[in-house]
Design a protein around this motif. Structure first.
Motif, mmCIF file in Angstrom:
data_model
loop_
_atom_site.group_PDB
_atom_site.id
_atom_site.type_symbol
_atom_site.label_atom_id
_atom_site.label_comp_id
_atom_site.label_asym_id
_atom_site.label_seq_id
_atom_site.Cartn_x
_atom_site.Cartn_y
_atom_site.Cartn_z
ATOM 1 N N SER A 110 -7.610 -4.339 1.058
ATOM 2 C CA SER A 110 -6.781 -4.045 1.955
ATOM 3 C C SER A 110 -6.465 -2.399 2.032
ATOM 4 O O SER A 110 -5.911 -1.976 3.266
ATOM 5 C CB SER A 110 -5.683 -4.883 2.148
ATOM 6 O OG SER A 110 -4.792 -4.686 0.854
ATOM 7 N N GLY A 111 -6.318 -1.772 0.860
ATOM 8 C CA GLY A 111 -5.765 -0.605 0.771
ATOM 9 C C GLY A 111 -4.270 -0.911 0.599
ATOM 10 O O GLY A 111 -3.717 0.303 0.430
ATOM 11 N N ARG A 112 -3.846 -2.011 0.838
ATOM 12 C CA ARG A 112 -2.226 -2.262 0.639
ATOM 13 C C ARG A 112 -2.086 -3.045 -0.818
ATOM 14 O O ARG A 112 -2.155 -4.256 -0.549
ATOM 15 C CB ARG A 112 -1.690 -2.798 1.669
ATOM 16 C CG ARG A 112 -1.815 -1.941 3.050
ATOM 17 C CD ARG A 112 -1.011 -2.576 4.186
ATOM 18 N NE ARG A 112 -1.384 -3.845 4.418
ATOM 19 C CZ ARG A 112 -2.803 -4.527 5.002
ATOM 20 N NH1 ARG A 112 -3.467 -3.560 5.391
ATOM 21 N NH2 ARG A 112 -3.257 -5.443 5.124
ATOM 22 N N PRO A 113 -1.694 -2.411 -1.711
ATOM 23 C CA PRO A 113 -1.896 -3.322 -3.255
ATOM 24 C C PRO A 113 -0.550 -4.280 -2.993
ATOM 25 O O PRO A 113 0.467 -3.832 -2.763
ATOM 26 C CB PRO A 113 -1.256 -2.332 -4.190
ATOM 27 C CG PRO A 113 -1.715 -0.897 -3.657
ATOM 28 C CD PRO A 113 -1.599 -0.972 -2.047
ATOM 29 N N TYR A 114 -0.926 -5.545 -3.320
ATOM 30 C CA TYR A 114 0.094 -6.590 -3.528
ATOM 31 C C TYR A 114 -0.565 -7.670 -4.627
ATOM 32 O O TYR A 114 -1.694 -7.807 -4.601
ATOM 33 C CB TYR A 114 0.319 -7.330 -2.048
ATOM 34 C CG TYR A 114 1.578 -8.109 -2.357
ATOM 35 C CD1 TYR A 114 2.910 -7.590 -1.891
ATOM 36 C CD2 TYR A 114 1.408 -9.502 -2.526
ATOM 37 C CE1 TYR A 114 4.070 -8.448 -1.810
ATOM 38 C CE2 TYR A 114 2.770 -10.153 -2.895
ATOM 39 C CZ TYR A 114 3.739 -9.708 -2.311
ATOM 40 O OH TYR A 114 5.020 -10.576 -2.249
#
Length: 197
Positions: A110-114
């Protein structure tokens, strides 16, 4: 071919990593931690991502920096090789059985680390590797690649099987996610037109 290399030198580690996302699962791994080598080899083989990873770390202190920095460097190389992520499948998931153990891994580039980790070990060490470092390894690679990463141990008793099941599940999920979908024609797999924004 989607390839990249990373050279990362700090006071704690010296690392050289090369990856090929369109490889055949070939690897040359030397971290100085035998069990970690084994797990990264499993990741390479089952994701079909070729990985060369050579590390000189401060193992006289402990294993933390070497394990963490291996994940960061491999993750940075994968992110670099992905480029703008055009045409990739983006999502991947896998159930990963190994004898009495079953784990589940789901991820989104996603390019959004979680990061979500629902797993644990009953031994403090596997070989010479501290088992508490596995969670940190996956958290570090999720941050470096830009993954939403969920890892869950559904059940299992043997600690070696638990670790190997998770790494193989992660590998198979990554293989799906980095694959090019010919139907997308190179388009970014997001209605926003970018990933990570």
């Amino acid at each position: 071919m989607r390839t990249a290399s990373i050279n990362r030198n700090t006071k704690e580690t010296e690392i050289a990593v090369e990856v090929n996302l369109d490889g055949t699962g070939q690897y040359d791994i030397s971290t100085g931690i035998g069990f970690l080598d084994h797990m990264i080899e499993q990741f390479s083989r089952h994701s079909m991502i070729d990985i060369n990873c050579r590390i000189k770390g401060d193992l006289h202190v402990d294993q933390h920096h070497t394990a963490e920095d291996s994940a960061i460097a491999i993750g940075q190389a994968i992110a670099k090789a992905l480029g703008d992520k055009g045409g990739i499948m983006r999502y991947g998931s896998a159930y990963s059985p190994m004898d009495e153990t079953l784990s589940r891994v789901a991820l989104d580039i996603s390019g959004r680390p979680y990061f979500v980790w629902k797993a644990g070990f009953t031994q403090e060490r596997l070989g010479e590797m501290d088992t508490e470092l596995f969670e940190h390894w996956f958290h570090s690679i999720a941050d470096a690649v830009g993954l939403t990463l969920h890892i869950e141990l559904l059940y299992g008793k043997n600690n070696h099987h638990i670790a190997e099941s998770i790494y193989k599940g992660f590998a198979r999920a990554m293989r799906q996610a980095v694959e090019i979908d010919p139907r997308k024609g190179g388009a970014i797999p997001s209605t926003k037109g970018i990933l990570g924004g």
